[in-house]
Design an enzyme around this catalytic site. Structure first.
Site, PDB file in Angstrom:
ATOM      1  CE  LYS A  40      -2.964  -2.415   3.320  1.00 18.75           C
ATOM      2  NZ  LYS A  40      -3.220  -2.484   4.766  1.00 18.75           N
ATOM      3  CG  ASP A  67       6.808   2.178  -0.329  1.00 13.50           C
ATOM      4  OD1 ASP A  67       7.513   1.299  -0.875  1.00 13.50           O
ATOM      5  OD2 ASP A  67       6.224   1.981   0.751  1.00 13.50           O
ATOM      6  CG  ASP A 106      15.940  -1.220   2.890  1.00 13.13           C
ATOM      7  OD1 ASP A 106      17.157  -0.981   2.765  1.00 13.13           O
ATOM      8  OD2 ASP A 106      15.440  -1.596   3.963  1.00 13.13           O
ATOM      9  CG  PHE A 134      11.753   2.012   9.384  1.00 14.05           C
ATOM     10  CD1 PHE A 134      11.822   0.830   8.643  1.00 14.05           C
ATOM     11  CD2 PHE A 134      10.498   2.533   9.673  1.00 14.05           C
ATOM     12  CE1 PHE A 134      10.673   0.182   8.216  1.00 14.05           C
ATOM     13  CE2 PHE A 134       9.341   1.886   9.247  1.00 14.05           C
ATOM     14  CZ  PHE A 134       9.433   0.713   8.526  1.00 14.05           C
ATOM     15  CB  VAL A 135      11.569   7.101   6.103  1.00 12.22           C
ATOM     16  CG1 VAL A 135      12.969   7.647   6.272  1.00 12.22           C
ATOM     17  CG2 VAL A 135      11.486   6.219   4.858  1.00 12.22           C
ATOM     18  CG  ASP A 187       3.375   0.632   6.928  1.00 14.63           C
ATOM     19  OD1 ASP A 187       4.055   0.484   5.894  1.00 14.63           O
ATOM     20  OD2 ASP A 187       3.089  -0.305   7.694  1.00 14.63           O
TER      21      ASP A 187
HETATM   22  P1  IMP Z   1      13.076  -3.931  -0.033  1.00 15.88           P
HETATM   23  O1  IMP Z   1      12.367  -5.166  -0.505  1.00 15.88           O
HETATM   24  O2  IMP Z   1      14.116  -4.241   1.013  1.00 15.88           O
HETATM   25  O3  IMP Z   1      13.663  -3.088  -1.140  1.00 15.88           O
HETATM   26  O4  IMP Z   1      12.038  -3.064   0.747  1.00 15.88           O
HETATM   27  C1  IMP Z   1      11.039  -2.467   0.095  1.00 15.88           C
HETATM   28  C2  IMP Z   1       9.729  -2.532   0.843  1.00 15.88           C
HETATM   29  O5  IMP Z   1       9.908  -2.551   2.266  1.00 15.88           O
HETATM   30  C3  IMP Z   1       8.979  -1.286   0.519  1.00 15.88           C
HETATM   31  O6  IMP Z   1       7.990  -1.579  -0.443  1.00 15.88           O
HETATM   32  C4  IMP Z   1       8.384  -0.863   1.834  1.00 15.88           C
HETATM   33  O7  IMP Z   1       7.069  -1.347   1.932  1.00 15.88           O
HETATM   34  C5  IMP Z   1       9.202  -1.526   2.903  1.00 15.88           C
HETATM   35  N1  IMP Z   1      10.177  -0.571   3.504  1.00 15.88           N
HETATM   36  C6  IMP Z   1      11.516  -0.578   3.328  1.00 15.88           C
HETATM   37  N2  IMP Z   1      12.100   0.399   4.025  1.00 15.88           N
HETATM   38  C7  IMP Z   1      11.102   1.058   4.644  1.00 15.88           C
HETATM   39  C8  IMP Z   1      11.072   2.211   5.524  1.00 15.88           C
HETATM   40  O8  IMP Z   1      12.092   2.838   5.858  1.00 15.88           O
HETATM   41  N3  IMP Z   1       9.848   2.597   5.939  1.00 15.88           N
HETATM   42  C9  IMP Z   1       8.687   1.953   5.608  1.00 15.88           C
HETATM   43  N4  IMP Z   1       8.674   0.885   4.777  1.00 15.88           N
HETATM   44  C10 IMP Z   1       9.868   0.439   4.326  1.00 15.88           C
HETATM   45 MG    MG Z   2       5.717  -1.366   0.325  1.00 18.78          MG
END
Ligand code: IMP
Ligand code: MG
Length: 179
Positions: A42, A99, A102, A154-155, A161
């Site tokens: 979301k 969004d 990471d 973490f944001v 969220d």
């Molecule tokens: P990744 O798979 O590690 O690239 O993380 C991506 C997903 O993790 C994003 O779609 C977010 O939903 C969640 N996410 C990663 N970092 C944050 C953060 O700092 N705040 C909130 N959601 C995060």
């Molecule tokens: Mg997400």
């Protein structure tokens, strides 16, 4: 609420300016074509709503969901696609929107599922990218477009969220370490 939300990293006026720039870039990139925008729910809901209006072209909107985070730590990615996504995507240009990038695991998992549906082209755009994900550990490719690079914290806010909360903040802020 306010004692869990720390420093504002990106105020809403800076978000608005950048979203308008990205809208212009997409208008140029997709001029004369009708892409399918696949939004990862979301977290990108605010970004999506502002971006597609700034962009203004003709497009379809589709939604997928991906879950990885447990609290503030990444875990295994689970992707859910609508049943008829294949018909919508086959032979069309697709733009996947998220969004935040990471580790890159979420975007890689979603793109892998979309590739199977044989789009004509697949591009990716994220509002935020954490700086650490550039120096290794990322399982997939980098996004084609990034709104803002941010430090590795973490944001929350503007769709992002922490355990379901703070999505409605109009800015991007750091979650307080002690929260
Ligand atoms: P990744 O798979 O590690 O690239 O993380 C991506 C997903 O993790 C994003 O779609 C977010 O939903 C969640 N996410 C990663 N970092 C944050 C953060 O700092 N705040 C909130 N959601 C995060
Ligand atoms: Mg997400």
């Amino acid at each position: 609420m306010t004692d869990e939300v720390g420093e504002i990293l990106i105020p809403s006026d800076r978000i608005a300016v950048r979203v308008r720039e990205l809208g212009r870039t997409l208008a140029d990139t997709y001029a004369g074509r009708e892409p399918v925008v696949v939004a990862i729910m979301k977290g990108c809901v605010m970004f999506l709503a502002d971006l597609v209006r700034a962009w203004g072209g003709t497009m379809d909107l589709e939604f997928v969901s991906a879950r990885s985070y447990e609290g503030t730590r990444p875990g295994r990615v689970r992707v859910a696609l609508p049943e008829d996504l294949g018909e919508k995507v086959a032979g069309r240009p697709v733009l996947v929107l998220d969004d935040i990038f990471d580790t890159g695991g979420t975007l890689a998992a979603v793109c892998c599922e979309i590739e199977r549906l044989r789009p004509a082209e697949l591009k990716t755009l994220v509002l935020l990218k954490k700086r650490r994900s550039r120096d290794g550990g990322s399982p997939g490719r980098s996004p084609d477009w990034v709104g803002f690079e941010i430090e590795d914290r973490f944001v929350v806010g503007y769709g992002l969220d922490h355990e379901g909360r703070f999505r409605n903040l109009p800015f991007v802020a750091a979650l307080r370490e002690d929260a």
